[in-house]
Design a protein around this motif. Structure first.
Motif, short mmCIF file in Angstrom:
data_model
loop_
_atom_site.label_atom_id
_atom_site.label_comp_id
_atom_site.label_asym_id
_atom_site.label_seq_id
_atom_site.Cartn_x
_atom_site.Cartn_y
_atom_site.Cartn_z
N ALA A 70 0.64 14.38 8.07
CA ALA A 70 0.24 14.41 6.66
C ALA A 70 -0.25 15.80 6.28
O ALA A 70 0.11 16.34 5.22
N ILE A 71 -1.06 16.43 7.15
CA ILE A 71 -1.53 17.80 6.90
C ILE A 71 -0.34 18.74 6.83
O ILE A 71 -0.24 19.59 5.93
N HIS A 72 0.58 18.59 7.77
CA HIS A 72 1.78 19.45 7.81
C HIS A 72 2.59 19.33 6.52
O HIS A 72 2.95 20.34 5.92
N MET A 73 2.90 18.11 6.11
CA MET A 73 3.74 17.91 4.92
C MET A 73 3.06 18.44 3.66
O MET A 73 3.71 19.10 2.83
N LEU A 74 1.78 18.16 3.50
CA LEU A 74 1.07 18.68 2.33
C LEU A 74 1.07 20.21 2.35
O LEU A 74 1.26 20.85 1.32
N VAL A 177 -4.53 9.43 2.76
CA VAL A 177 -3.24 8.86 3.18
C VAL A 177 -3.41 8.13 4.50
O VAL A 177 -2.96 6.99 4.67
N LEU A 178 -4.07 8.78 5.46
CA LEU A 178 -4.31 8.15 6.76
C LEU A 178 -5.11 6.87 6.60
O LEU A 178 -4.75 5.83 7.16
N ASP A 179 -6.20 6.93 5.84
CA ASP A 179 -7.04 5.74 5.65
C ASP A 179 -6.26 4.60 5.02
O ASP A 179 -6.45 3.43 5.39
N ASN A 185 -2.38 -1.28 8.15
CA ASN A 185 -2.09 -1.73 9.51
C ASN A 185 -3.08 -2.80 9.95
O ASN A 185 -2.69 -3.81 10.54
N LYS A 186 -4.37 -2.62 9.65
CA LYS A 186 -5.38 -3.63 10.01
C LYS A 186 -5.12 -4.94 9.27
O LYS A 186 -5.25 -6.02 9.82
N LYS A 187 -4.76 -4.81 7.99
CA LYS A 187 -4.48 -6.00 7.18
C LYS A 187 -3.28 -6.74 7.76
O LYS A 187 -3.29 -7.96 7.86
N ASN A 188 -2.26 -5.99 8.18
CA ASN A 188 -1.07 -6.60 8.78
C ASN A 188 -1.42 -7.28 10.10
O ASN A 188 -0.93 -8.37 10.40
#
Length: 197
Positions: A70-74, A177-179, A185-188
């Protein structure tokens, strides 16, 4: 598409081609394999990736890797916009066809933030304070060194304060984005557990 629109689009595409050829010719003349700056950018690309390989927490590699991506793409988006609009440039690059600094956006910045994220989450230190510190190191130490080495130039009123806002703002967006993905993922996982019961 009418003829006038098609002609205008072809002109724009030809301008891109001409600019890319000029950039490649400039790279061969000033920034290719016989330049010490090329080898410096290569080392600055390779060393952080090697450090990451040995230091990354293997138990959290996907989460930390996703954050780094995410850091890379931004960083790539911001760097591409900034160079395309002429706010800054990299006179010496490793890869001439990329408008961005491959060394910074693909290695130095993501690796530094990934290791910071890994460290601060393990020590339970405030993420935003740590991100502000890493941003300050890049803006007020690393970029001035790059400028001193003529590997980075700023134009059109761009300054370190604006750069700091870009770095710190990018780190906030990457964390959001990570959060969001961790939450999904936790919800899933919760839904999957309920189905098994």
């Amino acid at each position: 598409m009418d003829a006038e629109q098609k002609k205008e689009l072809e002109h724009i595409i030809q301008s891109y081609r001409d600019t890319n050829l000029d950039t490649i010719n400039y790279w061969w003349e000033y920034s290719s394999f016989d330049s010490w700056r090329f080898w410096l950018t290569f080392i600055l690309l390779a060393v952080p990736l090697l450090v990451l390989y040995f230091k990354i927490d293997r138990n959290r590699v996907y989460q930390i890797g996703f954050y780094g991506f995410a850091i890379h793409m931004l960083g790539v988006y911001v760097d591409t916009i900034g160079t395309n609009y002429g706010f800054w440039s990299y006179p010496y690059k490793m890869i001439p066809v990329l408008p961005t600094s491959f060394t910074l956006t693909s290695s130095m910045i993501p690796v530094a933030f990934m290791l910071m994220y890994q460290w601060q989450s393990r020590k339970r230190i405030n993420y935003y304070l740590c991100a502000a510190g890493v941003s300050a190191i890049f803006v007020f130490i690393i970029h001035p060194i790059f400028m001193w080495l003529d590997m980075f130039q700023m134009y059109r009123g761009f300054n370190y304060l604006i750069m700091y806002v870009n770095y710190f703002g990018g780190s906030i967006m990457a964390k959001l984005v990570l959060d969001a993905f961790v939450y999904l993922n936790k919800k899933n996982d919760t839904i999957r557990i309920r189905k098994i019961k």
